[in-house]
Design an enzyme around this catalytic site. Structure first.
Site, short mmCIF file in Angstrom:
data_model
loop_
_atom_site.label_atom_id
_atom_site.label_comp_id
_atom_site.label_asym_id
_atom_site.label_seq_id
_atom_site.Cartn_x
_atom_site.Cartn_y
_atom_site.Cartn_z
N ASP A 1 0.55 -1.28 0.20
CA ASP A 1 -0.12 0.08 -0.07
C ASP A 1 1.38 1.33 0.38
O ASP A 1 1.68 1.41 0.45
CB ASP A 1 -0.62 -0.14 1.29
N HIS B 1 -7.99 5.47 2.73
CA HIS B 1 -7.19 4.04 2.24
C HIS B 1 -8.41 3.28 1.14
O HIS B 1 -9.09 2.31 1.98
CB HIS B 1 -6.95 3.35 3.16
N ASP C 1 -6.55 -1.12 -1.80
CA ASP C 1 -5.48 0.29 -1.92
C ASP C 1 -4.03 -0.68 -1.41
O ASP C 1 -3.13 0.11 -2.09
CB ASP C 1 -6.30 0.86 -0.35
N ASN D 1 15.96 -8.52 -0.11
CA ASN D 1 15.30 -9.35 -0.01
C ASN D 1 13.88 -8.21 0.55
O ASN D 1 14.48 -7.58 1.88
CB ASN D 1 15.25 -10.07 0.81
N ASP E 1 -7.58 -7.12 1.08
CA ASP E 1 -7.09 -6.09 2.49
C ASP E 1 -8.76 -5.60 3.09
O ASP E 1 -9.27 -5.95 3.93
CB ASP E 1 -7.85 -4.64 0.88
N TYR F 1 1.00 0.48 15.25
CA TYR F 1 -0.09 0.32 13.85
C TYR F 1 0.85 1.11 13.01
O TYR F 1 0.83 2.67 13.09
CB TYR F 1 -1.09 0.44 14.23
N LYS G 1 -2.71 -2.21 8.21
CA LYS G 1 -3.31 -3.80 8.31
C LYS G 1 -2.40 -4.32 7.10
O LYS G 1 -1.59 -4.00 6.56
CB LYS G 1 -4.58 -4.62 7.94
N ARG H 1 -9.77 0.12 10.92
CA ARG H 1 -8.72 0.81 11.87
C ARG H 1 -7.76 -0.75 12.77
O ARG H 1 -7.32 -0.86 13.67
CB ARG H 1 -8.87 0.79 13.36
N TYR I 1 -0.32 -2.36 19.73
CA TYR I 1 0.50 -0.75 19.38
C TYR I 1 -0.57 0.42 18.59
O TYR I 1 -0.44 0.75 18.07
CB TYR I 1 1.16 -1.45 17.84
P1 13P Z 1 -4.09 -0.86 4.94
O1 13P Z 1 -3.88 -1.42 5.89
O2 13P Z 1 -5.01 -1.33 4.00
O3 13P Z 1 -4.17 0.75 4.63
O4 13P Z 1 -5.74 -0.29 6.36
C1 13P Z 1 -5.88 0.37 7.59
C2 13P Z 1 -6.70 0.39 8.70
O5 13P Z 1 -6.66 0.88 9.81
C3 13P Z 1 -8.24 0.37 7.43
O6 13P Z 1 -9.01 0.97 9.01
MG MG Z 2 -4.34 1.77 3.36
MG MG Z 3 -4.69 -2.36 2.27
#
Ligand code: 13P
Ligand code: MG
Ligand code: MG
Length: 382
Positions: A11, A18, A52, A104, A136, A235, A238, A272, A355
């Site tokens: 991303d 997002h 995203d 890598n 995603d 954080y 995701k 989130r 986190y």
């Molecule tokens: P992404 O990793 O797809 O950016 O999503 C993050 C997120 O917290 C969604 O609410």
């Molecule tokens: Mg994102």
């Molecule tokens: Mg994403």
């Protein structure tokens, strides 16, 4: 010839929150891929997005974890992130977590799934075909249940009863809590099936890293299994895992591989990255637009010719109308779960919020707790 399939995704920015990368960003990555094919770094390459995240699937002869391939993908993502920055897009460069990776990309932010194999195109692989999954708004263990059901349960994959699969599959499972390095265990289905389930039930800690045929020793599936917050220490989005799954012949057929996804099972992720919501199958290149950024997953299929080129068309499995019912059920399940807001099973356990700001809020309150003043009471502070 030894052929490698590399799937790398990141991303690096998206439009209006997002949701999805811009066409300009995708064009930049496509141009990079075309140039790498011209230079013969890659045999073939294909660029797409799921929500995203931009995914690049490549064929080449450099093997797994090869510096030139990983550097190439990193640089392509940097260029797309530059476009995102220029146009003020959200989360520009989000998954590029280190300054300059040594080569890598494992542990640098982007997700990686790779399989190297003898591309013989004769028995037992008279034709090579594979599937690319990308999820995603979703935690790293999203493939635990569906791939376990497909590769270890004949109720989902009758092909397991055939001579070429009856010995079963070996599961390489990673413990993502171990941040010292990649820590893996190998367990064999069918005899270790209960042990496999005992680990894979915990989608946040354990994930399938690789699945191998026990009859042929060939890799059937490779999954990106890492936690972004272990890399960044906070954080930072995701994990949004990806997977390559080879199909047909000595491996399960596409219909056996996709069936468990019709469950639209609950996974960690969503808004989130802190909730529990069903995983909705979607067409390739679908933005995230559903309620509470419902986790989504795409699945496409390619064939590979003798020289390692992808078929000029791909099959969009989850884009088919056959999955409309699953999409509807996912949204119904999502609304049921959202109806209980922040309570209990609707959100991930405290440790997984470690986190994020949720943890800070709770820790701040925990520090304000005091023992009740009670005459002679047990809890009385001296
Ligand atoms: P992404 O990793 O797809 O950016 O999503 C993050 C997120 O917290 C969604 O609410
Ligand atoms: Mg994102
Ligand atoms: Mg994403």
């Amino acid at each position: 010839m030894k052929l490698t399939l590399s799937l790398i995704k990141a991303d690096v920015g998206s439009i209006g929150g997002h949701t999805r990368p811009s066409e300009r960003m995708l064009d930049v990555v496509r141009k990079e891929v075309a140039a790498a094919i011209k230079k013969k770094l890659l045999i073939d390459g294909f660029v797409s997005h799921t929500g995203d995240d931009i995914a690049i699937v490549m064929s080449h002869t450099h093997g797994e974890g090869a510096d030139p391939i990983h550097k190439f993908a990193w640089n392509a993502f940097i260029k797309a992130a530059d476009v995102a920055k220029k146009f003020g897009l959200y989360g520009a460069g989000q998954d590029l977590l280190v300054d300059a990776p040594s080569g890598n990309l494992r542990g640098a932010g982007p997700a990686v799934a790779e399989i190297e194999f003898e591309h013989a195109l004769k028995s037992p692989r008279a034709a090579e075909s594979f599937m690319v999954f990308a999820a995603d708004k979703c935690g790293p263990g999203a493939y635990n249940l569906p791939l376990c059901l497909c590769f270890a349960d004949p109720m989902y994959c009758a092909g397991l009863m055939l001579p070429q699969m009856i010995k079963g599959f070996r599961f390489h499972i990673i413990d993502m809590d171990n941040t010292e390095g990649d820590s893996l265990i190998q367990l064999d289905a069918p005899e270790d099936a209960y042990k496999i389930a005992a680990l894979l039930r915990d989608n946040e800690r354990f994930a399938i890293d690789r699945i191998e045929s026990r009859t042929y020793g060939f890799t059937a599936a490779s999954i990106s299994a890492h936690r972004l917050h272990n890399i960044s220490g906070k954080y930072s989005g995701k994990d949004d895992p990806i997977a390559i799954v080879r199909n047909q012949g000595i491996f399960p057929a596409p219909e056996e591989i996709v069936l468990p996804f019709a469950k639209v099972h609950y996974v960690g992720g969503d808004a989130r990255g802190s909730h529990v919501m069903p995983l909705m199958p979607v067409a390739l290149n679908t933005p995230v637009a559903g309620v509470y950024c419902l986790p989504i997953i795409s699945c496409i299929g390619f064939s590979v010719d003798r020289a390692g080129h992808f078929s000029d068309q791909y099959i969009d499995f989850f884009g088919d109308v056959a999955w409309d019912d699953a999409r509807l059920r996912a949204q119904q399940k999502a609304l049921e779960m959202r109806a209980q807001g922040w309570s209990g099973a609707a959100m991930l356990p405290y440790a997984e919020l470690e986190y994020s700001g949720f943890r800070d809020t709770v820790t701040g309150l925990v520090n304000r707790f005091k023992y009740r003043e009670e005459k002679g009471g047990k809890g009385k502070k001296k």
